[in-house]
Design a protein around this motif. Structure first.
Motif, PDB file in Angstrom:
ATOM      1  N   SER A 357      37.082  36.918  36.407  1.00  0.00           N
ATOM      2  CA  SER A 357      37.661  36.787  37.743  1.00  0.00           C
ATOM      3  C   SER A 357      39.178  36.889  37.684  1.00  0.00           C
ATOM      4  O   SER A 357      39.828  36.184  36.914  1.00  0.00           O
ATOM      5  N   GLN A 358      39.732  37.733  38.534  1.00  0.00           N
ATOM      6  CA  GLN A 358      41.186  37.890  38.588  1.00  0.00           C
ATOM      7  C   GLN A 358      41.812  36.981  39.642  1.00  0.00           C
ATOM      8  O   GLN A 358      42.969  36.631  39.547  1.00  0.00           O
ATOM      9  N   PHE A 359      41.032  36.596  40.661  1.00  0.00           N
ATOM     10  CA  PHE A 359      41.447  35.615  41.673  1.00  0.00           C
ATOM     11  C   PHE A 359      40.414  34.493  41.659  1.00  0.00           C
ATOM     12  O   PHE A 359      39.510  34.441  42.489  1.00  0.00           O
ATOM     13  N   GLN A 360      40.565  33.585  40.717  1.00  0.00           N
ATOM     14  CA  GLN A 360      39.488  32.646  40.415  1.00  0.00           C
ATOM     15  C   GLN A 360      39.089  31.761  41.590  1.00  0.00           C
ATOM     16  O   GLN A 360      37.898  31.610  41.884  1.00  0.00           O
ATOM     17  N   GLY A 390      44.019  46.546  38.029  1.00  0.00           N
ATOM     18  CA  GLY A 390      44.125  46.203  39.436  1.00  0.00           C
ATOM     19  C   GLY A 390      42.787  46.152  40.140  1.00  0.00           C
ATOM     20  O   GLY A 390      42.674  45.573  41.223  1.00  0.00           O
ATOM     21  N   ARG A 391      41.735  46.736  39.552  1.00  0.00           N
ATOM     22  CA  ARG A 391      40.472  46.894  40.268  1.00  0.00           C
ATOM     23  C   ARG A 391      39.778  45.565  40.567  1.00  0.00           C
ATOM     24  O   ARG A 391      39.079  45.429  41.574  1.00  0.00           O
ATOM     25  N   ARG A 392      39.921  44.578  39.710  1.00  0.00           N
ATOM     26  CA  ARG A 392      39.224  43.310  39.912  1.00  0.00           C
ATOM     27  C   ARG A 392      39.949  42.401  40.906  1.00  0.00           C
ATOM     28  O   ARG A 392      39.456  41.320  41.225  1.00  0.00           O
ATOM     29  N   ALA A 393      41.101  42.841  41.387  1.00  0.00           N
ATOM     30  CA  ALA A 393      41.926  41.976  42.228  1.00  0.00           C
ATOM     31  C   ALA A 393      41.888  42.421  43.678  1.00  0.00           C
ATOM     32  O   ALA A 393      42.882  42.858  44.240  1.00  0.00           O
ATOM     33  N   PHE A 399      34.052  42.343  45.890  1.00  0.00           N
ATOM     34  CA  PHE A 399      32.936  42.424  44.949  1.00  0.00           C
ATOM     35  C   PHE A 399      32.154  41.113  44.838  1.00  0.00           C
ATOM     36  O   PHE A 399      30.921  41.128  44.894  1.00  0.00           O
ATOM     37  N   PRO A 400      32.794  39.961  44.644  1.00  0.00           N
ATOM     38  CA  PRO A 400      31.989  38.724  44.588  1.00  0.00           C
ATOM     39  C   PRO A 400      31.227  38.471  45.878  1.00  0.00           C
ATOM     40  O   PRO A 400      30.129  37.896  45.846  1.00  0.00           O
ATOM     41  N   ILE A 401      31.776  38.894  47.013  1.00  0.00           N
ATOM     42  CA  ILE A 401      31.029  38.761  48.269  1.00  0.00           C
ATOM     43  C   ILE A 401      29.780  39.632  48.211  1.00  0.00           C
ATOM     44  O   ILE A 401      28.689  39.203  48.622  1.00  0.00           O
TER      45      ILE A 401
END
Length: 716
Positions: A357-360, A390-393, A399-401
């Motif tokens: 996770s990049q924005f935990q 940058g893709r995970r942020a 994506f988690p949604i």
């Protein structure tokens, strides 16, 4: 150490846990046995166990850029620990303890990991050292000033004790509010090439990634997205998919159609058998070329003022010579080696979330909301991640949604590993935005540059997010690198047009600098030539900052100048981004495919204190390779109907290992606080190559990539 600690772990662990607390005004209590107030937000970064191991809690995601090693180095040095006793654990989702001090919430990005943590982690390490020394002094009945700490051993004359020996006693002492920090001359680990903390486990395969997680009863889910951005599901024929052995369900969620399988193969085969009718009535259906035409028309007008100094229009009108160029930058995918994935294990009142996770906090909260459970019921198990760029942020936690929606659609009870394939990734949007930049410049009769005008047209991916300032009307990521540059132009105007587009975009390694550096440095090279100025001397004369001048001089020095062997040419470029200064020289020849063959790149960088020079070199080398592959070959294009024309590396060309140039890096010694390094190595690469290519062939490349058909013809 790959265990992810929770709050319960901290409370249950015997030994010394360092917590630094922000003073609560005059009401801050100093009760016996309680940690007193100190100058930082509450955190617990240092844990010393009875077995002498020192665990540093890492608040940033580790996807190869090195914060786990860098943050551990800072603590170990101030603590005077032995590198062999250091361990790491990833932080739980907890903003009060682990927020990025630049963001106000947990997150990694903008090359801020070292910069925001530098003093925070130094204080944490120094406080631990002071407490161990005081515990030893109390035990041995000696003045604390006479106690020495070195390589994990506390001593006074014949007395010796390890950190573990003293941990329990030290834990009962108050935390010093202002621990004494080392001076640079006292550092023993900072500035050295200590081994990365994750090298061994990543080499032997024991490092744990999300794909390694397989809880009992887990199913694998994959998704089919609409063929055009903004499309929705009209109808699904899932009969053939459900007939595939191992497929357990097919569900529609807002993002598309999800296929669940007992294993990955079953899920993928089920997705292949799906028959979906899509409603594209509200989809983005314009082609790339149609968008570029609109962007160019916008860039021909002044736009919203982003920066202005003097009167650029008047200076251009009175210039002896002028130059104009329009640059086109394509959509780019991030294409990290590990596509997006997450494992969610529901349980009563909450869930366990496993992902890089990049924005935990933001991502954990987003999952909790979709599942209908309280945030306090969630446990994030941060994993190593295989790249991001940058893709995970995603600011909207997309994506988690999606992953949580897949869990909810299946009933919210079954553990699900939701994973993207390479095709899902390349087709999935969140690209580096398509950008157009119209540049104009002029020189006077003596050859001095008198004005620069830049108008940028493109998308803003920050509008509507916490990172956007609505008072501006645009976001700084569109113009950074041209606005507030290291150059002092007597007259400058920067305008911006925010274009409306249905293609989802996102920050991409070095964000706006990925296109502004190219436009600035290639245009400046030509503008200097127009005025009869030397490429290096002309830049130095324009630079306002001595640190900028130093890196430019240094890179030319290590390259031995800009003269190249016969059949080759050298180009130079400089760019400041994320507080760091980087200059590069590229040596190129004409490749058999009609585009540059890059033989060597020299780089000089000033990133403040070089915490780990080897990681700095690696990040610059990585930025060069990443930037070169995309500059030479890569673009995402939309055809008629808005469908993306690339879906894997066969058409989204990546740099091959044989194409990686030799790289030589010089790190400027600096006493300034550390700045970013994950991104600043990328921006100067493409313009340095382009400047060399123009010198070699006479061709100025205004549309990237180099391999685009527009660049394969006659001289510009």
């Amino acid at each position: 150490m790959n265990h992810i600690p929770s709050r319960r772990d901290f409370l249950a662990t015997s030994g010394l846990v360092i917590g630094l607390a922000l003073p609560a005004g005059k009401a801050a209590a100093k009760a016996a046995g309680a940690a007193p107030a100190a100058p930082f937000a509450p955190n617990a970064f240092v844990r010393i166990a009875p077995d002498d191991t020192v665990t540093v809690i890492i608040k940033h995601v580790e996807f190869g850029q090195g914060p786990a090693t860098g943050l551990t180095t800072i603590v170990a040095d101030e603590l005077d620990a032995d590198w062999g006793q250091m361990r790491i654990a990833f932080a739980p989702a907890n903003d009060p303890l682990y927020k990025n001090l630049n963001f106000g919430t947990m997150g990694t990005g903008g090359s801020t990991a070292m910069a925001n943590s530098w003093m925070q982690l130094r204080n944490a390490g120094a406080a631990a050292r002071a407490m161990l020394a005081q515990a030893a002094a109390d035990r041995w009945k000696v003045p604390v000033a006479e106690v020495k700490v070195a390589k994990g051993v506390v001593s006074h004359g014949a007395h010796k004790a390890s950190f573990g020996d003293l941990a329990a006693d030290a834990a009962r002492l108050p935390v010093p509010e202002k621990p004494v920090l080392k001076t640079p001359e006292q550092w023993t680990l900072i500035g050295t090439d200590v081994p990365r903390v994750d090298s061994l486990i990543k080499s032997n395969g024991t490092a744990q990634f999300t794909l390694d997680i397989a809880p009992p009863g887990m199913v694998v889910s994959v998704i089919q997205h609409p063929p055009a951005f903004g499309g929705t599901v009209a109808a699904v024929d899932d009969a053939a998919a459900l007939a595939i052995p191992g497929v357990v369900a097919v569900k529609t969620i807002p993002q598309g159609v999800v296929v669940y399988g007992k294993d990955t193969y079953a899920a993928l085969q089920g997705r292949k058998a799906l028959k979906v009718n899509w409603d594209l009535s509200k989809a983005e259906t314009r082609s790339t070329e149609a968008m570029i035409a609109e962007y160019k028309a916008a860039a021909a007008t002044p736009g919203t003022k982003a920066e202005s100094e003097g009167d650029a229009a008047a200076a251009l009108a009175g210039a002896a010579k002028t130059l104009e160029a329009t640059f086109v930058f394509p959509y780019l995918a991030h294409a990290p080696m590990e596509p997006l994935d997450a494992v969610i294990v529901p349980r009563d009142g909450g869930a366990d979330l496993y992902m890089g996770s990049q924005f935990q906090v933001g991502e954990t909260a987003a999952v909790a909301k979709i599942l209908g459970v309280p945030f306090t019921g969630m446990t994030l198990h941060e994993q190593y991640a295989g790249g991001s760029f940058g893709r995970r942020a995603t600011p909207d936690m997309a994506f988690p949604i999606e992953a949580a929606s897949a869990v909810k659609a299946l009933g919210g009870k079954t553990p699900v590993k939701h994973m993207w394939t390479r095709e899902t990734d390349i087709l999935g949007g969140r690209y580096r935005p398509l950008m157009v930049n119209r540049m104009r410049g002029g020189v006077d009769a003596s050859g001095k540059i008198v004005a620069l005008d830049s108008v940028i047209a493109g998308q803003s991916f920050m509008i509507g997010t916490m990172f956007y300032n609505p008072a501006k009307g645009f976001d700084d990521a569109m113009t950074e690198g041209i606005t507030e540059s290291a150059y002092g132009f007597p007259n400058i105007h920067v305008g911006v047009h925010v274009m409306t587009n249905g293609v989802p975009t996102l920050w991409w390694r070095s964000v706006g600098n990925t296109h502004t550096a190219y436009a600035m440095e290639t245009f400046l090279d030509q503008l200097l030539e127009l005025g009869g100025q030397d490429h290096v001397a002309g830049r130095l004369a324009l630079m306002k900052d001595d640190r900028a001048k130093a890196v430019l001089k240094r890179v030319v020095e290590i390259a031995g100048g800009l003269d190249a062997p016969a059949g080759r040419a050298r180009g130079v470029a400089f760019h400041k981004s994320f507080g760091s200064y980087v200059a590069q020289v590229a040596e190129v020849s004409a490749g058999a495919d009609g585009i540059p063959k890059v033989h060597k790149v020299w780089a000089a960088a000033d990133v403040g204190v070089a915490i780990n020079p080897n990681i700095i070199r690696a990040q610059i080398e990585g930025g060069i390779g990443f930037g070169l592959g995309h500059a030479l070959y890569s673009e995402i294009t939309l055809g008629d109907g808005g469908t993306v024309e690339q879906s894997n590396f066969d058409r989204y060309r990546s740099l091959r290992i044989a194409e990686m140039p030799a790289v030589e890096v010089a790190i400027i010694k600096s006493g300034a606080n550390p700045t970013g390094i994950g991104e600043p190595g990328l921006p100067p690469l493409a313009p340095a190559v382009a400047n060399a290519w123009r010198k070699l062939t006479g061709k100025a490349v205004y549309r990237l990539p180099f391999a685009h058909a527009e660049n394969m013809g006659a001289k510009a």
